[in-house]
Design a protein around this motif. Structure first.
Motif, PDB file in Angstrom:
ATOM      1  N   VAL A  23       0.505  -1.354   0.163  1.00 52.81           N
ATOM      2  CA  VAL A  23      -0.248   0.185  -0.234  1.00 52.81           C
ATOM      3  C   VAL A  23       0.933   1.696  -0.203  1.00 52.81           C
ATOM      4  O   VAL A  23       1.807   1.301   1.061  1.00 52.81           O
ATOM      5  CB  VAL A  23      -0.504  -0.061   1.082  1.00 52.81           C
ATOM      6  N   ALA A  24       0.425   2.555  -0.598  1.00 51.20           N
ATOM      7  CA  ALA A  24       1.371   3.736  -0.775  1.00 51.20           C
ATOM      8  C   ALA A  24       0.563   3.809   0.505  1.00 51.20           C
ATOM      9  O   ALA A  24      -0.427   4.795  -0.284  1.00 51.20           O
ATOM     10  CB  ALA A  24       1.660   4.389  -2.502  1.00 51.20           C
ATOM     11  N   ARG A  25       2.058   4.947   1.374  1.00 50.17           N
ATOM     12  CA  ARG A  25       1.061   5.722   1.685  1.00 50.17           C
ATOM     13  C   ARG A  25       2.178   7.220   1.526  1.00 50.17           C
ATOM     14  O   ARG A  25       3.766   6.768   2.177  1.00 50.17           O
ATOM     15  CB  ARG A  25       1.362   4.971   3.162  1.00 50.17           C
ATOM     16  N   ASP A  26       2.640   8.094   1.260  1.00 50.12           N
ATOM     17  CA  ASP A  26       2.893   9.435   1.340  1.00 50.12           C
ATOM     18  C   ASP A  26       1.918  10.184   0.992  1.00 50.12           C
ATOM     19  O   ASP A  26       0.334  10.513   1.201  1.00 50.12           O
ATOM     20  CB  ASP A  26       4.757   9.453   0.711  1.00 50.12           C
ATOM     21  N   CYS A  35      -2.585   9.782  -0.121  1.00 50.92           N
ATOM     22  CA  CYS A  35      -3.304   9.750   1.064  1.00 50.92           C
ATOM     23  C   CYS A  35      -4.046   9.738   1.927  1.00 50.92           C
ATOM     24  O   CYS A  35      -4.683   9.771   2.557  1.00 50.92           O
ATOM     25  CB  CYS A  35      -2.343  11.552   1.983  1.00 50.92           C
ATOM     26  N   PHE A  36      -5.060   9.707   0.328  1.00 47.01           N
ATOM     27  CA  PHE A  36      -6.137   9.280   1.153  1.00 47.01           C
ATOM     28  C   PHE A  36      -6.804   8.228   0.813  1.00 47.01           C
ATOM     29  O   PHE A  36      -7.761   7.370  -0.081  1.00 47.01           O
ATOM     30  CB  PHE A  36      -7.353   9.846  -0.408  1.00 47.01           C
ATOM     31  N   VAL A  71       2.335  -4.296   4.012  1.00 46.80           N
ATOM     32  CA  VAL A  71       3.512  -3.636   4.105  1.00 46.80           C
ATOM     33  C   VAL A  71       2.990  -2.107   2.824  1.00 46.80           C
ATOM     34  O   VAL A  71       2.650  -2.145   1.498  1.00 46.80           O
ATOM     35  CB  VAL A  71       4.058  -4.403   3.024  1.00 46.80           C
ATOM     36  N   THR A  72       3.666  -1.461   4.080  1.00 51.76           N
ATOM     37  CA  THR A  72       4.159  -0.040   3.442  1.00 51.76           C
ATOM     38  C   THR A  72       5.154   0.606   2.451  1.00 51.76           C
ATOM     39  O   THR A  72       6.065  -0.069   2.822  1.00 51.76           O
ATOM     40  CB  THR A  72       3.095   1.107   4.474  1.00 51.76           C
ATOM     41  N   VAL A  77      -0.213  -4.025  -5.824  1.00 44.63           N
ATOM     42  CA  VAL A  77      -0.187  -3.060  -5.251  1.00 44.63           C
ATOM     43  C   VAL A  77      -1.719  -2.083  -4.743  1.00 44.63           C
ATOM     44  O   VAL A  77      -2.799  -2.287  -6.504  1.00 44.63           O
ATOM     45  CB  VAL A  77       0.507  -2.632  -6.335  1.00 44.63           C
ATOM     46  N   TYR A  78      -1.729  -1.172  -3.919  1.00 42.52           N
ATOM     47  CA  TYR A  78      -2.787  -0.479  -4.070  1.00 42.52           C
ATOM     48  C   TYR A  78      -2.443   1.011  -3.320  1.00 42.52           C
ATOM     49  O   TYR A  78      -1.512   1.404  -2.894  1.00 42.52           O
ATOM     50  CB  TYR A  78      -3.982  -0.590  -2.862  1.00 42.52           C
ATOM     51  N   LEU A  79      -2.290   2.067  -4.740  1.00 44.14           N
ATOM     52  CA  LEU A  79      -2.218   3.252  -4.841  1.00 44.14           C
ATOM     53  C   LEU A  79      -3.473   3.909  -4.476  1.00 44.14           C
ATOM     54  O   LEU A  79      -4.392   4.192  -5.430  1.00 44.14           O
ATOM     55  CB  LEU A  79      -1.305   3.435  -6.062  1.00 44.14           C
TER      56      LEU A  79
END
Length: 433
Positions: A237-240, A244-245, A261-262, A277-279
């Motif tokens: 999961v992309a987190r930055d 961010c939503f 995992v992020t 992968v989740y964006l």
């Protein structure tokens, strides 16, 4: 967990600041406060988290249904829940603040602008209370918080004018330090523009927490809510700041079903070994140059070409496209997975609750399944003429010609933000593994 709903007479009346002052006041009294947001917004909850110290729950009748909304409420952690409403109390045709309060059986604390009124504040609150019967809604407007109200005579005039069946819960003083800057998509995020601590403390001191707690009550329990079996899938999961939503409940559901995992594309993190992968959505347009230079996004593109399941929502769709052009007419190369060129505009291109119907088996739905979500974006995507889509749009705008879910390899990009109660992320985990 007892709760209240903070509703407003209109958009922009100051619900967010009033909510933060109430949260601050309750925490100062030693309460463990669970914040929540009526409606699909991601930005107001970031301010809740900054003050409450825990993620805010999303409560939306369209996205979750009554049982899902109640389930999401009761998954909260605390002894009192403060739910910020959306728009004006009765505004919205599928998940208004009034609808959320009614289905959860929670009282409404009405935020009324008192800048130029006293008795009129009471008249406004009385009208909002009586309108519930006219609208056929079982809504309990319990009292008011007076926004932009001075102390002394001004406050006394408001309090004394209220009918006996409407409580005075306090006031928010008129302070420039209690204004949150905004931009496209809404307010700045909580971590970017936290309210001045002293000003928020001043506002919190005027809140009558005893009265609030006296009217708070607990919603009914959901009738059902089994979560699927845990799998051996691994989801990255992309987190930055560019992504961010993501609803807290989405990450919770993914963690219940898979190993999560992020990673941060902006930081240039290595893409973790994964099955999917989740964006999420966010602000790729504010970080377009960094994304263009990101080795992480190159790795996402390579993984997509190798058949790894990739889901991009709104900002994720934009980052997976071929290019992104900003309102300054600067064009940046994106990951190049999806056959689309994205352009930002000064005015929003879509804002609505959404319903999609799957035209084929895809990562988030089987053929003919329906998914409800939400779209709010300032961009549009110019897609190739032979582009393939996974969904017909039943309600909303979508990407092009009432279609959404742009497909390439095992990648799906959509303008629709989905909630886990829709079943979309359970399907994503199953498809990824």
């Amino acid at each position: 967990m007892n709760g209240i709903v903070v509703g407003g007479t209109r958009s922009g009346v100051g619900k967010t600041v009033a909510t933060l002052a109430i949260v601050r006041a309750l925490r100062a009294r030693g309460h463990d406060v669970q914040p929540a947001k009526a409606g699909p917004d991601f930005i107001d909850p970031s301010h809740h988290e900054a003050v409450a110290g825990k993620p805010s729950r999303t409560l939306d009748l369209w996205l979750e249904g009554r049982e899902g909304m109640r389930r999401n409420y009761h998954r909260g952690d605390g002894d009192v829940c403060v739910v910020e409403g959306v728009m004006g109390l009765y505004d919205g045709d599928c998940s208004s603040t009034a609808m959320v309060a009614e289905e959860l059986d929670l009282p409404v604390v009405l935020v009324v602008d008192a800048k130029a009124g006293m008795e009129s504040v009471a008249a406004t609150a009385h009208g909002f209370r009586e309108y519930a019967e006219h609208a056929g809604r079982d809504v309990d407007v319990a009292g008011v918080v007076a926004q932009r109200a001075h102390g002394g005579r001004h406050e006394r005039g408001i309090r004394d004018a209220l009918p006996d069946d409407l409580a005075y819960f306090g006031r928010i003083p008129p302070r420039s330090a209690l204004e949150i800057p905004d931009r496209h998509l809404g307010l700045h995020m909580g971590e970017e523009a936290a309210l001045d601590e002293a000003a928020l403390d001043e506002a919190a001191e005027s809140i009558n927490t005893d009265r609030l707690l006296d009217v708070a009550r607990t919603p009914p329990r959901p009738e059902s809510g089994a979560v699927g079996d845990r799998t051996d899938a691994r989801i990255a999961v992309a987190r930055d700041a560019a992504f961010c939503f993501a609803y807290p409940a989405t990450v919770e559901r993914l963690r219940e079903r898979a190993d999560v995992v992020t990673f941060s594309p902006l930081a240039g993190d290595d893409l973790p070994a994964c099955d999917g992968v989740y964006l999420p959505g966010g602000y790729p347009e504010l970080h377009a140059r960094a994304l263009e230079d990101s080795s992480t996004m190159d790795a996402v593109a390579a993984a997509a070409a190798d058949g790894v399941a990739v889901l991009g929502e709104c900002g994720g769709l934009m980052a997976l496209s071929e290019s992104l052009t900003t309102t300054d007419e600067e064009t940046y190369e994106m990951a190049g997975v999806l056959p689309a060129e994205v352009r930002m505009h000064d005015r929003y291109q879509a804002l609505d609750h959404v319903e999609l119907r799957a035209t084929r088996d895809t990562l988030t739905a089987a053929a003919d399944d329906r998914r409800r979500g939400h779209e709010f974006h300032y961009s549009n995507a110019d897609v190739d003429g032979d582009a393939r889509f996974a969904f017909d749009v039943v309600r909303g705008s979508g990407i092009r010609d009432d279609r959404d879910g742009l497909c390439e390899h095992r990648t799906v990009g959509t303008y629709c933000h989905l909630h886990p109660e829709s079943g979309a992320f359970d399907a994503f985990v199953e498809g990824a593994r």
